[in-house]
Design an enzyme around this catalytic site. Structure first.
Site, PDB file in Angstrom:
ATOM      1  N   THR A   9      -8.817  -0.184  -9.830  1.00  0.00           N
ATOM      2  CA  THR A   9      -8.467  -1.306  -8.976  1.00  0.00           C
ATOM      3  C   THR A   9      -8.777  -2.609  -9.705  1.00  0.00           C
ATOM      4  O   THR A   9      -9.604  -2.654 -10.608  1.00  0.00           O
ATOM      5  CB  THR A   9      -9.195  -1.254  -7.613  1.00  0.00           C
ATOM      6  OG1 THR A   9      -9.089   0.051  -7.087  1.00  0.00           O
ATOM      7  CG2 THR A   9      -8.650  -2.250  -6.627  1.00  0.00           C
ATOM      8  N   THR A  42      -4.189  -1.442  -6.982  1.00  0.00           N
ATOM      9  CA  THR A  42      -4.942  -0.233  -7.328  1.00  0.00           C
ATOM     10  C   THR A  42      -4.050   0.972  -7.517  1.00  0.00           C
ATOM     11  O   THR A  42      -2.926   1.012  -7.004  1.00  0.00           O
ATOM     12  CB  THR A  42      -5.962   0.083  -6.207  1.00  0.00           C
ATOM     13  OG1 THR A  42      -6.835   1.118  -6.644  1.00  0.00           O
ATOM     14  CG2 THR A  42      -5.285   0.535  -4.917  1.00  0.00           C
ATOM     15  N   ASP A  97      -7.759   8.487   0.281  1.00  0.00           N
ATOM     16  CA  ASP A  97      -8.432   7.514   1.159  1.00  0.00           C
ATOM     17  C   ASP A  97      -8.259   7.881   2.638  1.00  0.00           C
ATOM     18  O   ASP A  97      -8.868   7.264   3.504  1.00  0.00           O
ATOM     19  CB  ASP A  97      -7.892   6.098   0.918  1.00  0.00           C
ATOM     20  CG  ASP A  97      -8.550   5.429  -0.292  1.00  0.00           C
ATOM     21  OD1 ASP A  97      -9.466   6.032  -0.883  1.00  0.00           O
ATOM     22  OD2 ASP A  97      -8.153   4.302  -0.638  1.00  0.00           O
ATOM     23  N   ARG A 134       0.843  -1.194   0.000  1.00  0.00           N
ATOM     24  CA  ARG A 134       0.000   0.000   0.000  1.00  0.00           C
ATOM     25  C   ARG A 134       0.882   1.251   0.000  1.00  0.00           C
ATOM     26  O   ARG A 134       1.923   1.286   0.661  1.00  0.00           O
ATOM     27  CB  ARG A 134      -0.859  -0.037   1.264  1.00  0.00           C
ATOM     28  CG  ARG A 134      -1.786   1.143   1.465  1.00  0.00           C
ATOM     29  CD  ARG A 134      -3.019   0.993   0.647  1.00  0.00           C
ATOM     30  NE  ARG A 134      -4.097   1.887   1.062  1.00  0.00           N
ATOM     31  CZ  ARG A 134      -5.151   2.138   0.298  1.00  0.00           C
ATOM     32  NH1 ARG A 134      -5.283   1.567  -0.886  1.00  0.00           N
ATOM     33  NH2 ARG A 134      -6.112   2.937   0.721  1.00  0.00           N
ATOM     34  N   SER A 193      -7.607   1.406   3.612  1.00  0.00           N
ATOM     35  CA  SER A 193      -8.092   0.787   2.382  1.00  0.00           C
ATOM     36  C   SER A 193      -9.356  -0.008   2.664  1.00  0.00           C
ATOM     37  O   SER A 193      -9.674  -0.325   3.816  1.00  0.00           O
ATOM     38  CB  SER A 193      -7.014  -0.156   1.834  1.00  0.00           C
ATOM     39  OG  SER A 193      -7.521  -0.895   0.746  1.00  0.00           O
ATOM     40  N   GLU A 212      -6.140   3.693  -7.007  1.00  0.00           N
ATOM     41  CA  GLU A 212      -7.294   4.385  -6.417  1.00  0.00           C
ATOM     42  C   GLU A 212      -8.337   4.703  -7.496  1.00  0.00           C
ATOM     43  O   GLU A 212      -9.013   3.808  -7.933  1.00  0.00           O
ATOM     44  CB  GLU A 212      -6.821   5.590  -5.623  1.00  0.00           C
ATOM     45  CG  GLU A 212      -7.766   6.397  -4.748  1.00  0.00           C
ATOM     46  CD  GLU A 212      -9.228   6.113  -4.610  1.00  0.00           C
ATOM     47  OE1 GLU A 212      -9.619   4.981  -4.260  1.00  0.00           O
ATOM     48  OE2 GLU A 212     -10.006   7.054  -4.799  1.00  0.00           O
ATOM     49  N   GLY A 214     -13.568  -1.842  -6.200  1.00  0.00           N
ATOM     50  CA  GLY A 214     -14.832  -1.132  -5.998  1.00  0.00           C
ATOM     51  C   GLY A 214     -14.859  -0.173  -4.828  1.00  0.00           C
ATOM     52  O   GLY A 214     -15.936   0.091  -4.280  1.00  0.00           O
ATOM     53  N   GLY A 215     -13.702   0.351  -4.402  1.00  0.00           N
ATOM     54  CA  GLY A 215     -13.699   1.268  -3.263  1.00  0.00           C
ATOM     55  C   GLY A 215     -14.316   0.587  -2.052  1.00  0.00           C
ATOM     56  O   GLY A 215     -14.122  -0.611  -1.822  1.00  0.00           O
TER      57      GLY A 215
END
Ligand code: GLU
Length: 649
Positions: free
Chosen positions: A429, A447, A484, A125, A513, A449, A535-536
């Site tokens: 993503t 991802t 995020d 990340r 995340s 984002e 998909g967030g």
């Protein structure tokens, strides 16, 4: 309030069918099987997953793009293991699905090693740079912030994938980069999804990116036309030749640092944005970036063990928190008013989502920076208390965060030392899953984002020339992952001391995340399935929907993926749903069931649902060792099984 016990339910499976191949690429092989089946015994091997399919033995990849699936299959065929194949897929996706993920971003790669039965995750990340401040987003609009350098986190994918292959791969990193280099250098035929995304807002925000994807407002390529990205091919060749340091030092690093200096208002002509929008990443931030190894969070549901991504993702904790709340309801039993897609089932799912997302907002973030009650959130005593707030017949007026601290008996899902793990072969993503012939499994969500990330390429303009033709591109998009984080710091405004500011910006911290690579194990600890979704925040709910479809509704793997999904991502949010995967046997939730939800007072969105998530999964049938895959036609999901001569997945 009713009280329920778990019961077996009989759910019809669907007819056998093949998932639609992607017309432009036609690389799909295999066919999903769906047969009527009984709800499995608690913790048993989910027999409906594989009923009727012949399966594979030498590896399966399930990927949201046919070319990247082919890259993974090729590496498996060359003797690579699931880790090597996953790394090859991740780099290939950067080329063929550049809007979703790539070396300008990061992700979570969950690995299960067959030889040692260990499950762990490589956390690549992005991190906030040292110059980040808690109030850096205060007063800024999301649109302007998320298309400015300020949103760009220190990218992690190259470090994460290098760590993965160095310790657990069978092939050198350069071998796994080869398919991506070929795709970028020689080109590939544009898929419908690539073309459809080419003129997204962020693909047109900065002129260099617009020139590549959507010159003059028209997609640069039509479906089937060849796409090349020579700058990216060159960047990948450099990494293959010089190793991961080449990304974090030298020319590529300078391109990242220059790239994140871009600032442009979202709707010109508008006020120019001031220097506070400029990215703050320095060479030191790049050079000191490390990927981390993490233990997954672990829970049980109806006898199955579920391992899912730990913080800094909120995904695993939120999924396990919801499953803990839902376990007392007989979700599979139509005779008690439940069953797939009934108002009752959808209602209790919605209530669990509202409660879990209220907790997520307060209690979840990067545990390296804030002491958070991770174990408490999924402790059965706590989830039972929260579940007691769910009335199957009435909508909760307000759902607020609880206090899991009294149930927090110590951390879960923390950092691991690499030496603790067995070493040896073993929209935006994107999620993919892999199993190899040794039974190693990977579940990887990656991802940048938003679609096309921050909308900017890593690259530099030479002194004295600002024309797009002078731009030296490195061919990859920079993430906007730092959006995020909380835009407004929460800890310092909370006089009660209840809110720890779990997701406030801190230098070096990773933004919270929702990505949740997940694996289910049977009651003997054998891995059954690896899956996940993009998909967030809806990622969490896509994983929940699929988990319930498999365990409570006894669906086949493909039906569990194809079935319509329900999602609400905040305590007071609108309840969204989709119609299911195109080509699947479902035609959405019954209008009467959705109206029933509305009658209970839920704010259910209108009748033009857009797709929720894109789930790719691989399965191992533990008694036979046969392997299977399922992919999502909401995107360009593709399964390839080895040996290729075998038909069924
Ligand atoms: N940045 C998001 C997360 O980590 C993923 C974005 C997406 O899936 O669209 O939760």
């Amino acid at each position: 309030m009713g009280s329920f016990s778990a019961v077996d339910a009989i759910e019809p499976g669907g007819p056998t069918r093949c998932v639609a191949a992607i017309a432009a690429a036609a690389l799909l092989v295999g066919c999903a099987a769906g047969l009527p089946m009984r709800h499995p015994e608690p913790g048993a091997s989910l027999p409906g997953l594989v009923a009727g399919a012949s399966g594979f033995r030498e590896g399966v990849v399930a990927v949201a793009n046919p070319y990247a699936a082919e890259a993974g299959a090729r590496i498996l065929g060359q003797g690579g293991n699931a880790v090597d194949a996953a790394v090859a897929i991740a780099y290939a996706l950067n080329v063929v699905e550049p809007q979703s993920a790539g070396i300008g971003g990061g992700g979570f790669m969950m690995v299960h090693l067959a030889a040692s039965a260990q499950t762990f995750a490589i956390d690549s990340r992005e991190k906030a740079p040292a110059g980040a401040t808690a109030d850096q987003f205060v007063g800024k609009s999301f649109g302007n912030a998320s298309t400015s350098g300020l949103a760009v986190g220190v990218p992690g994918m190259v470090r994460g994938t290098a760590l993965a292959v160095e310790r657990w791969g069978r092939l050198p990193l350069a071998a796994s980069l080869e398919p991506a280099i070929a795709l970028a250098g020689d080109g590939f035929a544009a898929t419908p999804r690539y073309v459809a995304a080419s003129c997204n807002a962020r693909a047109r925000h900065y002129p260099e990116v617009e020139a590549f994807f959507c010159p003059g407002g028209t997609a640069r390529v039509q479906v089937g036309e060849t796409v090349t990205n020579e700058p990216l091919a060159e960047t990948l060749r450099t990494i293959a030749r010089d190793g991961p340091d080449a990304f974090y030092r030298g020319d590529i690093a300078m391109g990242i640092l220059e790239g994140q200096k871009r600032v442009r208002p979202i709707a010109p002509p508008a006020q120019p944005l001031d220097a506070s929008y400029t990215g703050r990443m320095t060479l030191a931030d790049l050079q000191t970036y490390t990927a981390d190894l993490r233990a997954p969070v672990v829970g049980t549901y109806r006898g199955y063990t579920i391992k899912a991504m730990s913080p800094p993702s909120s995904g695993g904790l939120t999924v396990l928190n919801m499953l803990g709340m839902l376990e007392r309801f007989p979700l599979g039993d139509a005779s008690q008013g439940f069953g797939f897609g009934s108002t009752r089932t959808l209602h209790v799912m919605t209530e669990a989502m509202r409660l879990a997302f209220a907790d997520r907002a307060v209690w979840m973030g990067d545990t390296g920076f804030v002491d958070l009650p991770t174990r408490g959130l999924i402790d059965p005593r706590y989830t039972a208390l929260r579940s007691a707030l769910i009335d199957p017949d009435t909508r909760m007026a307000t759902a607020v965060a609880g206090d899991p601290r009294p149930y927090d008996d110590g951390p879960i899902g923390g950092r691991l030392d690499p030496t603790e793990v067995f070493a040896g072969p073993g929209g935006s993503t994107t999620h993919f899953s892999v199993v190899d012939k040794w039974g190693n499994m990977v579940s990887y969500t990656n991802t940048i984002e938003a679609s096309h990330g921050a909308g900017m390429f890593a690259g530099t303009y030479p002194a004295g020339c600002a024309a797009v033709s002078c731009f030296r591109s490195f061919g990859f998009l920079l993430n906007n992952e730092l959006t995020d984080f909380n835009f407004t710091p929460q800890a310092k405004d909370d006089v009660s001391g209840f809110n720890p500011g779990a997701n406030d910006v801190v230098p070096g911290k990773r933004p919270r995340s929702s990505m949740v690579p997940t694996m289910i194990f049977d009651s003997s600890g054998r891995p059954l399935i690896a899956y996940g979704s993009p998909g967030g925040a809806t990622i969490i709910n896509s994983v929940l929907n699929v988990t319930l479809n498999l365990i409570d509704h006894g669906m086949t793997l493909q039906d569990a993926i194809d079935a319509p999904r329900l999602s609400v991502t905040s305590a007071a949010g609108t309840v969204g749903f989709d119609d299911g995967a195109p080509g699947g046997r479902f035609q959405g939730f019954a209008p009467a069931a959705l109206n029933g939800l509305r009658d209970l007072g839920h704010p259910v969105s209108g009748n033009s649902p857009s797709a929720i998530g894109s789930v790719q999964a691989v399965v191992v049938e533990p008694r036979t060792g046969k392997q299977f895959g399922g992919a999502d036609s909401r995107r360009e999901g593709t399964v390839i099984g080895l040996p290729r001569s075998r038909g069924g997945r």
